[in-house]
Design a protein around this motif. Structure first.
Motif, PDB file in Angstrom:
ATOM      1  N   SER A 268      49.024  37.805  55.414  1.00  0.00           N
ATOM      2  CA  SER A 268      49.014  39.272  54.871  1.00  0.00           C
ATOM      3  C   SER A 268      48.868  39.466  53.804  1.00  0.00           C
ATOM      4  O   SER A 268      48.797  38.758  52.889  1.00  0.00           O
ATOM      5  CB  SER A 268      50.245  38.730  55.490  1.00  0.00           C
ATOM      6  N   ASP A 269      49.611  40.864  53.651  1.00  0.00           N
ATOM      7  CA  ASP A 269      49.616  41.618  52.691  1.00  0.00           C
ATOM      8  C   ASP A 269      50.032  41.782  51.703  1.00  0.00           C
ATOM      9  O   ASP A 269      50.300  41.935  50.505  1.00  0.00           O
ATOM     10  CB  ASP A 269      49.724  43.122  53.045  1.00  0.00           C
TER      11      ASP A 269
ATOM     12  N   ASP B 252      43.033  32.352  50.048  1.00  0.00           N
ATOM     13  CA  ASP B 252      43.533  33.619  50.166  1.00  0.00           C
ATOM     14  C   ASP B 252      44.806  34.013  50.318  1.00  0.00           C
ATOM     15  O   ASP B 252      45.760  35.034  50.482  1.00  0.00           O
ATOM     16  CB  ASP B 252      42.756  34.502  51.449  1.00  0.00           C
TER      17      ASP B 252
ATOM     18  N   GLU C  18      52.046  44.013  46.464  1.00  0.00           N
ATOM     19  CA  GLU C  18      50.814  44.073  47.472  1.00  0.00           C
ATOM     20  C   GLU C  18      50.004  42.990  47.075  1.00  0.00           C
ATOM     21  O   GLU C  18      49.722  43.226  45.691  1.00  0.00           O
ATOM     22  CB  GLU C  18      50.234  45.301  47.772  1.00  0.00           C
ATOM     23  N   ARG C  19      49.069  42.327  47.911  1.00  0.00           N
ATOM     24  CA  ARG C  19      48.534  41.438  47.407  1.00  0.00           C
ATOM     25  C   ARG C  19      46.947  42.083  46.355  1.00  0.00           C
ATOM     26  O   ARG C  19      46.841  43.504  46.857  1.00  0.00           O
ATOM     27  CB  ARG C  19      47.180  41.194  48.934  1.00  0.00           C
ATOM     28  N   SER C  20      46.107  41.923  45.354  1.00  0.00           N
ATOM     29  CA  SER C  20      45.555  42.341  44.562  1.00  0.00           C
ATOM     30  C   SER C  20      44.351  40.885  43.955  1.00  0.00           C
ATOM     31  O   SER C  20      44.753  39.923  44.789  1.00  0.00           O
ATOM     32  CB  SER C  20      46.117  43.201  43.122  1.00  0.00           C
TER      33      SER C  20
ATOM     34  N   VAL D 253      48.472  36.763  46.018  1.00  0.00           N
ATOM     35  CA  VAL D 253      48.330  36.335  47.435  1.00  0.00           C
ATOM     36  C   VAL D 253      49.613  35.623  47.508  1.00  0.00           C
ATOM     37  O   VAL D 253      50.442  34.977  46.654  1.00  0.00           O
ATOM     38  CB  VAL D 253      47.409  35.132  47.720  1.00  0.00           C
TER      39      VAL D 253
END
Lengths: 435, 435
Positions: free
Chosen positions: B226-227, B169, B288-290, B195
């Motif tokens: 985090s994001d 992650d 952003e995280r996807s 990530v």
């Protein structure tokens, strides 16, 4: 380049082009002069005129009208030589011009700025200087500072030396900003001066209303009349047009491409804060004005390589310098003074051929310490000279100068590691890091 | 190097040397472990011990006594592999170790610090990480960062890619600080990551009580959870041990040889301020995280020259690079992006041979603008690629990567001048200059 928006439409309304002579009428005042070009990022509310008096002025156009007087073919207005009466109460300050933006005009053909004015013209644009000092002006040469090279350092030093020998109480050197800190460092080693020698320049052309040239020149003349008998560099302290910082010539570095406060003292504080009328000393530990004779040691070795280390650098490049007859090498290493292991054998080879190698850090702030990690210790073992908290640019300049003074490898090492002009301090510099 | 003053006398009182195993008794507690060396600038009030548990500790000696247990001949304590139970509620973060101070031990023979720990050992020294995430550790290789080179950028990128593909992650990359910003820039171009990928390191060895390693690792794991799905660099924000700054991988630069807050964002703000338990976003304009798949474009051209311009630089050095088959040149010019006129013909020759030349500024802050002065305009005329507000180091890394993607000169120019990972911004950067 050039005018845009409102300003462009204003010029087009009378078919005026840059270089044309015009009359601009405002409710209270009428100007006549030649339209100068402006840079891209200028606002669109002003037209810049070179008046017949020689002054440049930015005219706000909101309530103005314009009339074309003459097509611009004459590229330059000829001005009569200055005639100024000396005031025996005031110090004699010499302004030496080497070129650069501070002494620049607009090139009407290309729209770009290039250096052309003489030091005399600086005075014409800054008559208030005559309240501070008797000003002598002299153009040594007229080059963009990116074209400076070691032989010009020597020419500049000789010109400054002559002014001091001929009685100047202080010397201001107008110089392009790109490499001003290299030249100020060079003169710090070449000259031993009993009076102030102050480098200054401008980030914006004096043909632009937002120019920083005027404050820099005024503060520099003030500093040249002061008690700080070192080679220094005087430029804007902040983005405001209020004060300058006086940096030691071996501690300054250009740290922003365009801001007026581009020069910063690295690993030290500025010596003083200067306004046109006042000097506030920050670091009292300077060499004071004296009546000693100036000294000049102007032998310089030009064949010194200045090499930035990076991931992927190959030892072959250093071999090439050795083959080509270079006599010294200054490495801008990483961190505490490192370079890839793969360079160590060729650096050792350099030393064994009598080519000294000195190590600095591309971190700029802090000091080289080659005792902490194994790479540093191997470099020390190979004979590499650690340059402490000396700026990489200053170490390069110093190596050029040291190799002009001696061929003895032991003396080179001694001189490189000895503080000569404030370029090398034992004290911790951690507190000087702002940014 | 090593102990001095009180600490030295304390060791000498029992004939103890670095590497020996000792017992130190204090009124309330007794320690047994191996005496580790310390750096020169350490205080003389502490002895550093490696305890049998594997932890290092600084023991204050004012009320202590010491006893020699065993002469140090065993250079390393073998530790059993870590066994940790996964918490399904927590994110899975991989820590990849490439070497450097953050993963270092003392070299008992020389007293210097060199990298040796695996990522597993980082965890052992920072067990609190397990409250934030499930940690997987992996050592990719173990080199001092001054020895990094483009092929290791690729290896690191592949290792990070594998971790992401295998479900991580977020990934933390432990790296030496000297060239961390070069590697973080390289991975910014090589990887497209869904990530966070967070580089971190340490300015002081974790064997020293004053080490910054622990906070940096903890904040990095927090950032990796985090994001902010970019390649970033997480190091101390100030000299205090309280928070870190999360810098964009293409905006960070090591700006002090020894301070913990050595890394600064240049021409931008940090993305966030990070503590072990919290992230405060400063610049919300991040990717952003996807759940997209990671991508890797890992062809790199190693033969790129990175040349600092200076007064006295000779065109012959650039000729040498061309003769030697270099495929790209990045110049660290002066001011707005200049170099001596004398280099222009050979830079033109480079372009005509299909070797692209890119221009950056050694001012670091600000942006290249080659339209203002005649030298810049001549360079543009010679086909030199202006790099805007890109850091010189980043332009060098980007050129290596771009030449790995295409041979087409037009595409090279297009890609160099196009923002790909936040390395190139149109907005004015004047406000980001602190100094």
């Amino acid at each position: 380049m050039g005018y845009h928006g409102e300003a462009k439409r204003f010029l087009e309304s009378a078919s005026v082009e840059v270089g044309d002579t015009v009359r601009i009428k405002k409710p209270d005042v009428t100007y006549e002069g030649m339209v100068l070009d402006r840079a891209d990022d200028a606002d669109d509310r002003h037209i810049v005129l070179k008046l017949r008096s020689g002054y440049n002025i930015g005219v706000e156009i909101s309530d103005a009208s314009i009339e074309l007087l003459e097509r611009g073919s004459a590229p330059k207005i000829e001005l009569p030589p200055l005639e100024v009466t000396e005031n025996p109460e005031l110090p004699d300050i010499s302004i030496i011009s080497t070129g650069g933006t501070v002494a620049s005009i607009i090139d009407y053909r290309t729209g770009a700025v290039h250096p052309a004015f003489t030091a005399d013209d600086l005075l014409r644009a800054n008559p208030e200087l005559l309240d501070t000092a008797n000003i002598r002006g002299r153009a040594v040469f007229n080059i963009l500072s990116e074209n400076m090279k070691p032989e010009y350092w020597v020419e500049t030093a000789r010109a400054v030396f002559r002014e001091i020998r001929d009685g100047a109480d202080g010397v201001v050197v107008a110089h392009g900003t790109d490499t001003m800190h290299y030249t100020s460092a060079a003169l710090s080693f070449i000259l031993k001066t009993p009076v102030p020698v102050v480098f200054t320049g401008a980030q914006r052309s004096s043909d632009r209303p937002s120019s920083d040239a005027s404050l820099n020149i005024q503060c520099s003349v003030r500093a040249a009349a002061s008690d700080i008998a070192e080679v220094t560099l005087c430029m804007h302290a902040t983005m405001d047009d209020r004060t300058c910082h006086l940096h030691r010539g071996v501690r300054a570095r250009k740290m922003h491409t365009s801001r007026r406060d581009t020069f910063r003292s690295i690993n030290s504080l500025p010596l003083a804060e200067v306004s046109p009328h006042e000097i506030r000393v920050i670091d009292g530990n300077y060499r004071e004005r004296s009546s000693e004779e100036p000294e000049i040691m102007d032998r310089i070795e030009e064949r010194v390589a200045f090499i930035k280390s990076y991931p992927g650098i190959q030892p072959e490049i250093i071999e090439w310098y050795l083959e080509d007859g270079y006599r010294g090498i200054v490495v801008e290493g990483t961190g505490l003074g490192h370079c890839p292991d793969s360079l160590i054998p060729v650096l050792e080879e350099a030393q064994s051929r009598g080519v000294p190698v000195a190590m600095t850090s591309q971190c700029l702030n802090g000091r080289v310490n080659m005792n902490v990690y194994s790479t540093g210790r191997r470099l020390l073992g190979a004979g590499v000279i650690p340059c402490g908290d000396m700026l990489p640019e200053v170490a390069y300049v110093k190596m050029c100068w040291v190799l002009g003074q001696t061929d003895d490898q032991y003396e080179v090492r001694e001189m490189m590691m000895k503080n000569m002009a404030g370029e090398l301090q034992d004290r911790s510099s951690i507190a000087y890091f702002r940014g």
